[in-house]
Design a protein around this motif. Structure first.
Motif, PDB file in Angstrom:
ATOM      1  N   ARG A 194       1.195  -0.885  -0.169  1.00 24.35           N
ATOM      2  CA  ARG A 194       0.169  -0.096  -0.169  1.00 24.35           C
ATOM      3  C   ARG A 194       0.757   1.184   0.087  1.00 24.35           C
ATOM      4  O   ARG A 194       1.998   1.027   1.188  1.00 24.35           O
ATOM      5  N   VAL A 195       0.797   2.449  -1.194  1.00 23.01           N
ATOM      6  CA  VAL A 195       1.797   2.801  -1.079  1.00 23.01           C
ATOM      7  C   VAL A 195       0.661   4.620  -1.013  1.00 23.01           C
ATOM      8  O   VAL A 195      -0.696   4.634  -2.158  1.00 23.01           O
TER       9      VAL A 195
ATOM     10  N   GLU B  43       1.255   8.653  -1.715  1.00 17.33           N
ATOM     11  CA  GLU B  43       2.152   9.738  -2.264  1.00 17.33           C
ATOM     12  C   GLU B  43       0.834  11.042  -2.072  1.00 17.33           C
ATOM     13  O   GLU B  43      -0.542  11.826  -2.038  1.00 17.33           O
TER      14      GLU B  43
ATOM     15  N   GLY C 204       3.041   8.252  -7.913  1.00 18.33           N
ATOM     16  CA  GLY C 204       2.263   7.331  -7.690  1.00 18.33           C
ATOM     17  C   GLY C 204       1.386   6.198  -8.989  1.00 18.33           C
ATOM     18  O   GLY C 204       1.235   5.309  -8.248  1.00 18.33           O
TER      19      GLY C 204
ATOM     20  N   ALA D 145       4.366   3.233  -9.435  1.00 21.97           N
ATOM     21  CA  ALA D 145       4.103   1.958  -8.718  1.00 21.97           C
ATOM     22  C   ALA D 145       3.178   1.994  -8.714  1.00 21.97           C
ATOM     23  O   ALA D 145       3.042   0.391  -8.744  1.00 21.97           O
ATOM     24  N   ALA D 146       1.360   2.280  -9.150  1.00 28.70           N
ATOM     25  CA  ALA D 146       0.866   1.398  -9.392  1.00 28.70           C
ATOM     26  C   ALA D 146       0.885   0.209 -10.390  1.00 28.70           C
ATOM     27  O   ALA D 146      -0.102  -0.851 -10.623  1.00 28.70           O
TER      28      ALA D 146
ATOM     29  N   ASP E 189       1.917  -1.886  -7.103  1.00 32.61           N
ATOM     30  CA  ASP E 189       1.688  -1.292  -6.110  1.00 32.61           C
ATOM     31  C   ASP E 189      -0.160  -0.834  -5.850  1.00 32.61           C
ATOM     32  O   ASP E 189      -0.816  -0.897  -6.495  1.00 32.61           O
ATOM     33  N   GLN E 190      -0.457  -0.658  -4.683  1.00 32.18           N
ATOM     34  CA  GLN E 190      -2.143  -0.623  -4.194  1.00 32.18           C
ATOM     35  C   GLN E 190      -1.753   1.009  -4.226  1.00 32.18           C
ATOM     36  O   GLN E 190      -1.114   0.677  -2.502  1.00 32.18           O
ATOM     37  N   VAL E 191      -2.209   1.751  -4.807  1.00 30.95           N
ATOM     38  CA  VAL E 191      -1.624   3.734  -4.194  1.00 30.95           C
ATOM     39  C   VAL E 191      -2.693   4.663  -3.817  1.00 30.95           C
ATOM     40  O   VAL E 191      -4.250   3.962  -4.845  1.00 30.95           O
TER      41      VAL E 191
ATOM     42  N   LEU F 228      -3.512   8.273  -4.516  1.00 36.21           N
ATOM     43  CA  LEU F 228      -2.716   9.526  -4.969  1.00 36.21           C
ATOM     44  C   LEU F 228      -4.111  10.510  -4.027  1.00 36.21           C
ATOM     45  O   LEU F 228      -5.096  10.508  -3.772  1.00 36.21           O
TER      46      LEU F 228
ATOM     47  N   ALA G 262      -5.327   2.917  -8.320  1.00 37.48           N
ATOM     48  CA  ALA G 262      -4.746   4.068  -7.500  1.00 37.48           C
ATOM     49  C   ALA G 262      -5.974   4.816  -7.633  1.00 37.48           C
ATOM     50  O   ALA G 262      -7.208   4.828  -8.399  1.00 37.48           O
TER      51      ALA G 262
ATOM     52  N   PHE H 106       0.526   2.182   5.657  1.00 38.77           N
ATOM     53  CA  PHE H 106       0.343   2.025   3.970  1.00 38.77           C
ATOM     54  C   PHE H 106       1.739   1.720   4.515  1.00 38.77           C
ATOM     55  O   PHE H 106       2.706   2.301   5.540  1.00 38.77           O
TER      56      PHE H 106
END
Length: 166
Positions: A85-86, A88, A97, A100-101, A105-107, A109, A132, A150
């Motif tokens: 989990r990210v 931004e 972001g 990364a998605a 990754d699960q982002v 923004l 995202a 996160f």
């Protein structure tokens, strides 16, 4: 192209406000304005809406390097591991972001500027970035959804004026 990913994004009409070496205008898309209701009271934030600054490609390069080196939380998750989990913060155009998605990754923004959030939403659709979410968030706020876990927090070009870091 940003670190091996071709990203298309809605941005300012002024080429000099896009600090990406190989950025090119897509002539297939017609220039379009955002609704006036999208803009806030802060003139400076409205002017920066749609710009891409130097820290964006640098942050993406750092993410690539960290993944290649297997550096802790920045390393890619194993196939059997849950998705990272990210978050931004102050995402601007949200390119790190979205990158990364697209890497799995699960982002989430975030930005405080409504016009910027609209551009991020449009760019996510344009790039078919389904992993995202886009949320309004100002620095200093702690809404309930932010209190979750996160694994990584990203921020590029979030300080513009002397004294903001204090």
């Amino acid at each position: 192209t940003l670190e091996g990913r071709r990203l298309r994004f809605w941005a300012t009409a002024e080429r000099e406000d896009i600090c990406l070496a190989d950025a090119a205008r897509d002539e297939a898309f017609q220039e379009e304005s955002l609704p006036l209701g999208s803009f806030g009271e802060d003139f400076g934030e409205n002017i920066r809406c749609g710009n891409v600054y130097e820290a964006v490609p640098a942050l993406c390069r750092a993410l690539v390097h960290a993944r290649q080196e297997g550096a802790g939380r920045l390393a890619p998750a194993a196939a059997s591991a849950p998705t990272r989990r990210v978050l931004e913060m102050g995402a601007g155009m949200g390119l790190p972001g979205m990158w990364a998605a697209l890497e799995g990754d699960q982002v989430v923004l975030t930005d405080a500027n409504l016009a910027t959030l609209e551009l991020i939403r449009r760019s996510c659709i344009l790039n078919e970035v389904s992993a995202a979410g886009v949320r309004e968030l100002s620095f200093g706020e702690t809404p309930e959804w932010l209190r979750g876990s996160f694994d990584l927090v990203l921020a590029a070009d979030v300080i513009y004026e002397e004294g903001q870091a204090e």
